[in-house]
Design a protein around this motif. Structure first.
Motif, short mmCIF file in Angstrom:
data_model
loop_
_atom_site.label_atom_id
_atom_site.label_comp_id
_atom_site.label_asym_id
_atom_site.label_seq_id
_atom_site.Cartn_x
_atom_site.Cartn_y
_atom_site.Cartn_z
N LEU A 110 -32.29 -33.40 -69.61
CA LEU A 110 -32.54 -32.92 -68.25
C LEU A 110 -33.83 -32.10 -68.15
O LEU A 110 -34.13 -31.53 -67.12
CB LEU A 110 -31.36 -32.05 -67.79
N GLY A 111 -34.57 -32.02 -69.26
CA GLY A 111 -35.79 -31.24 -69.29
C GLY A 111 -35.54 -29.74 -69.37
O GLY A 111 -36.39 -28.94 -68.99
N LEU A 112 -34.38 -29.36 -69.87
CA LEU A 112 -34.00 -27.95 -69.96
C LEU A 112 -33.80 -27.55 -71.41
O LEU A 112 -33.64 -28.39 -72.28
CB LEU A 112 -32.70 -27.70 -69.19
N ARG A 113 -33.80 -26.26 -71.65
CA ARG A 113 -33.43 -25.75 -72.97
C ARG A 113 -32.73 -24.42 -72.77
O ARG A 113 -32.88 -23.77 -71.75
CB ARG A 113 -34.62 -25.63 -73.90
N ARG A 114 -31.98 -24.01 -73.76
CA ARG A 114 -31.29 -22.74 -73.66
C ARG A 114 -31.85 -21.77 -74.69
O ARG A 114 -32.49 -22.17 -75.67
CB ARG A 114 -29.78 -22.90 -73.84
N ARG A 134 -25.38 -25.34 -82.17
CA ARG A 134 -26.47 -25.52 -81.21
C ARG A 134 -26.67 -26.98 -80.84
O ARG A 134 -27.07 -27.29 -79.72
CB ARG A 134 -27.76 -24.97 -81.80
N ALA A 135 -26.41 -27.89 -81.75
CA ALA A 135 -26.68 -29.30 -81.51
C ALA A 135 -25.85 -29.86 -80.36
O ALA A 135 -26.28 -30.77 -79.67
CB ALA A 135 -26.42 -30.10 -82.78
N GLY A 136 -24.67 -29.32 -80.12
CA GLY A 136 -23.78 -29.85 -79.09
C GLY A 136 -24.38 -29.82 -77.70
O GLY A 136 -24.23 -30.76 -76.94
N ALA A 137 -25.07 -28.76 -77.33
CA ALA A 137 -25.62 -28.64 -75.98
C ALA A 137 -27.11 -28.94 -75.92
O ALA A 137 -27.63 -29.22 -74.84
CB ALA A 137 -25.35 -27.23 -75.45
N GLU A 138 -27.81 -28.86 -77.03
CA GLU A 138 -29.27 -29.04 -77.00
C GLU A 138 -29.69 -30.42 -76.50
O GLU A 138 -30.59 -30.52 -75.67
CB GLU A 138 -29.87 -28.78 -78.38
N ARG A 139 -29.06 -31.45 -76.99
CA ARG A 139 -29.46 -32.82 -76.61
C ARG A 139 -29.25 -33.09 -75.12
O ARG A 139 -30.17 -33.54 -74.44
CB ARG A 139 -28.73 -33.83 -77.49
N PRO A 140 -28.05 -32.80 -74.57
CA PRO A 140 -27.88 -33.04 -73.12
C PRO A 140 -28.82 -32.21 -72.26
O PRO A 140 -29.30 -32.69 -71.23
CB PRO A 140 -26.42 -32.65 -72.86
#
Length: 106
Positions: free
Chosen positions: A18-22, A8-14
């Protein structure tokens, strides 16, 4: 779990920048399971097309570039020590590593 946190850490920070979350619906143990699940469900799989393009196409999936700067994914290869001296096993490991890294074979 450490593995889930690392994934999860790979995409969470970028995304956060951008003010987004998955929303992660499921974590599976391998890429084959990811592709089959993505094929049969209304889900998105992250990072498959880069190194499995033939499998992605064979399953009828569509691949798109990830529009984020993601850190490199760490891959490892494990084997039993009894295989260290086996020439066929050594040959296979070299070819597998070259294929995953996109390098020409020896």
């Amino acid at each position: 779990m450490a593995r889930e946190s690392a994934a999860r850490a790979g995409a969470e920070r970028p995304l956060a920048e951008l003010g987004l979350r998955r929303r992660v619906s499921v974590v599976v143990p391998g890429h084959t399971a990811v592709m089959l699940l993505a094929r049969d469900a209304d889900l998105i799989a992250l990072g498959l097309a880069d190194w499995l393009p033939a499998a992605v196409r064979a399953l009828g999936l569509r691949a798109f570039p990830i529009p984020l700067r993601l850190p490199p994914m760490e891959l490892g290869m494990a084997r039993h020590p009894r295989n260290d001296g086996d020439p066929a096993h050594h040959w296979f490991r070299e070819r597998l590593a070259a294929a995953v890294l996109g390098l020409p074979g020896p």
